[in-house]
Design an enzyme around this catalytic site. Structure first.
Site, short mmCIF file in Angstrom:
data_model
loop_
_atom_site.label_atom_id
_atom_site.label_comp_id
_atom_site.label_asym_id
_atom_site.label_seq_id
_atom_site.Cartn_x
_atom_site.Cartn_y
_atom_site.Cartn_z
CE LYS A 1 -3.95 2.09 0.30
NZ LYS A 1 -4.93 2.11 -0.81
CG ASP B 1 -4.17 -11.76 10.09
OD1 ASP B 1 -4.65 -12.89 9.88
OD2 ASP B 1 -4.29 -11.16 11.17
MG MG Z 1 -6.27 -14.27 10.89
#
Ligand code: MG
Ligand code: NAI
Length: 380
Positions: A216, A274
């Site tokens: 980003k 994640d």
């Molecule tokens: Mg996770």
């Protein structure tokens, strides 16, 4: 029939809470069946840590156990967590502690289409076969944060990682005075180089010439511009045949949903990894099949992506495939490529041969956790 006769590996196991013990029990039986077919034996050491152990004894994860675990070839973990324990205590005290203590800097999260597993987005005959390589020790997940109630914050920011130690303070004051929170994120040259190397090696192993660097840099240029730059330099220098495609994480999420089969290796900083790996898991079929590994140069730990699912614990509804496939990642990590392939093919064969009824409950069938484990073993 194999050249690896007499091979023995010792595996530390934390089955954990909720459905953890149910899915780990199947993962163990499947891994054992596959390994023994190749003349390899697995010896398991069980550890009781998790929410129920903590509630009973107030013990989270003693140093003595960490030292014992260190001597094993690998570790399997089910899931940790119970609604009765305040969020954060066990995540920090067990999961993050293990990752940091053993410097497990690679979070490996593959996502692939499996036969008869429904996907939320039509794939038009294509298959998902991607892998998130998530940096697992840096970025926003270093635990360097504080909440200030009174507009002033002055906190030490000391920590140790596998390759460095960091010392200093975060000192801030806000005017007019109000409560605020600050959390520091760090990406280091050391950290980005080593995760990029792993992503490029993975691409090589898969016979691919492109990795996607998920970042980003437009909105967070220092942290993620740096990540991109070091990733690109490392790849150019050490893997000249591999090209880095840069993608901003927001746009990537958009494209992933519209064309989930379009990606191979996704190299991600900790936070985006994640999130993106859960998205990939959802697109490929769900929590019940998403496998993961936390890999380092010392003890590596293999675990399904899902949690302890207290809502279905003890009912037999848990799908053990995610844990079984995590076992396959472990076997491959131990150099047992043949056994890992056996497990993966057995999972595919079981799913391919199921006629609806014998699919996991998660996919509309009525096979329980145990029955799924047995069906997979039959296909080894
Ligand atoms: Mg996770
Ligand atoms: P979860 O992953 O446990 O469950 C989310 C949903 O997916 C639930 O509806 C559950 O029934 C379903 N599900 C999960 N695994 C499944 C499987 N193998 N087969 C069929 N259905 C499955 O996430 P949730 O509910 O947010 O967290 C529950 C507990 O687990 C919490 O205490 C949380 O902190 C902990 N947790 C632990 C993790 C770990 O140990 N690595 C990871 C994620 C959550």
């Amino acid at each position: 029939m194999s050249c690896s006769e007499d091979k023995k590996f010792s595996i530390a196991v934390v089955a954990g809470d909720g459905i953890g013990p149910e899915v780990i029990s199947e993962a163990r039986r499947v891994a054992e069946a596959a390994a023994s077919a190749d003349g390899v034996s697995l010896k398991w050491t069980e550890y009781p840590f998790g929410a129920s152990h903590y509630l009973r004894t107030n013990e989270i994860l003693p140093d003595s156990a960490l030292n014992e675990m260190r001597a094993h070839s690998a570790m399997m973990l089910g899931a940790i967590g119970d609604p009765a324990v305040k969020p954060g205590i066990l995540e920090q005290g067990i999961l993050l502690r293990l990752r940091f203590e053993f410097d497990q800097y690679i979070n490996l999260r593959p996502a692939m289409s499996l036969p008869n597993v429904p996907t939320p987005v039509p794939l038009n005959g294509r298959k998902i076969d991607s892998v998130v390589i998530r940096e697992n020790t840096e970025d926003l997940y270093m635990g360097l944060g504080r909440v200030s109630e009174d507009g002033r914050l002055d906190a030490p920011m000391d920590l140790k990682r596998g390759g460095y130690s960091l010392t200093g303070r975060l000192s801030l004051e806000i005017s007019p005075s109000m409560a605020f929170a600050a959390q520091t994120a760090l990406n280091t040259e050391f950290g980005v180089e080593r995760i990029t190397r792993h992503a490029c090696q993975m691409a090589r192993r898969r016979g691919e010439s492109v990795i996607t660097v998920v970042s980003k840099s437009n909105a967070v240029p220092a942290l993620y511009g740096f990540f991109e730059e070091i990733a690109r330099k490392t790849a150019d220098r050490e893997f000249p045949e591999i090209k880095c495609n840069m993608a901003n994480v927001d746009a990537l999420c958009y494209h992933l949903v519209r064309d989930p089969a379009a990606y191979g290796v996704l190299l991600c900083p900790n936070l985006f990894g994640d999130i993106v790996s859960d998205l990939q898991a959802g697109l490929a079929g769900g929590m019940g099949t998403a496998a993961g590994g936390n890999i380092g140069d010392g003890l590596s730990m293999f675990e399904p992506v899902h949690g302890s699912a207290p809502d279905i614990a003890g009912t037999g509804r848990a799908n053990p495939i995610a844990a079984v496939l995590s076992g396959a990642l472990m076997l491959r990590h131990l150099g047992l490529d043949g056994s890992a392939g056996r497990v993966e093919r057995a999972v595919s064969k079981y799913l391919e041969g199921s006629r609806g009824q014998d699919l996991p409950i998660e996919f509309g069938g009525n096979f329980t956790c145990r029955q799924i484990g047995e069906a997979i073993i039959k296909n080894i």
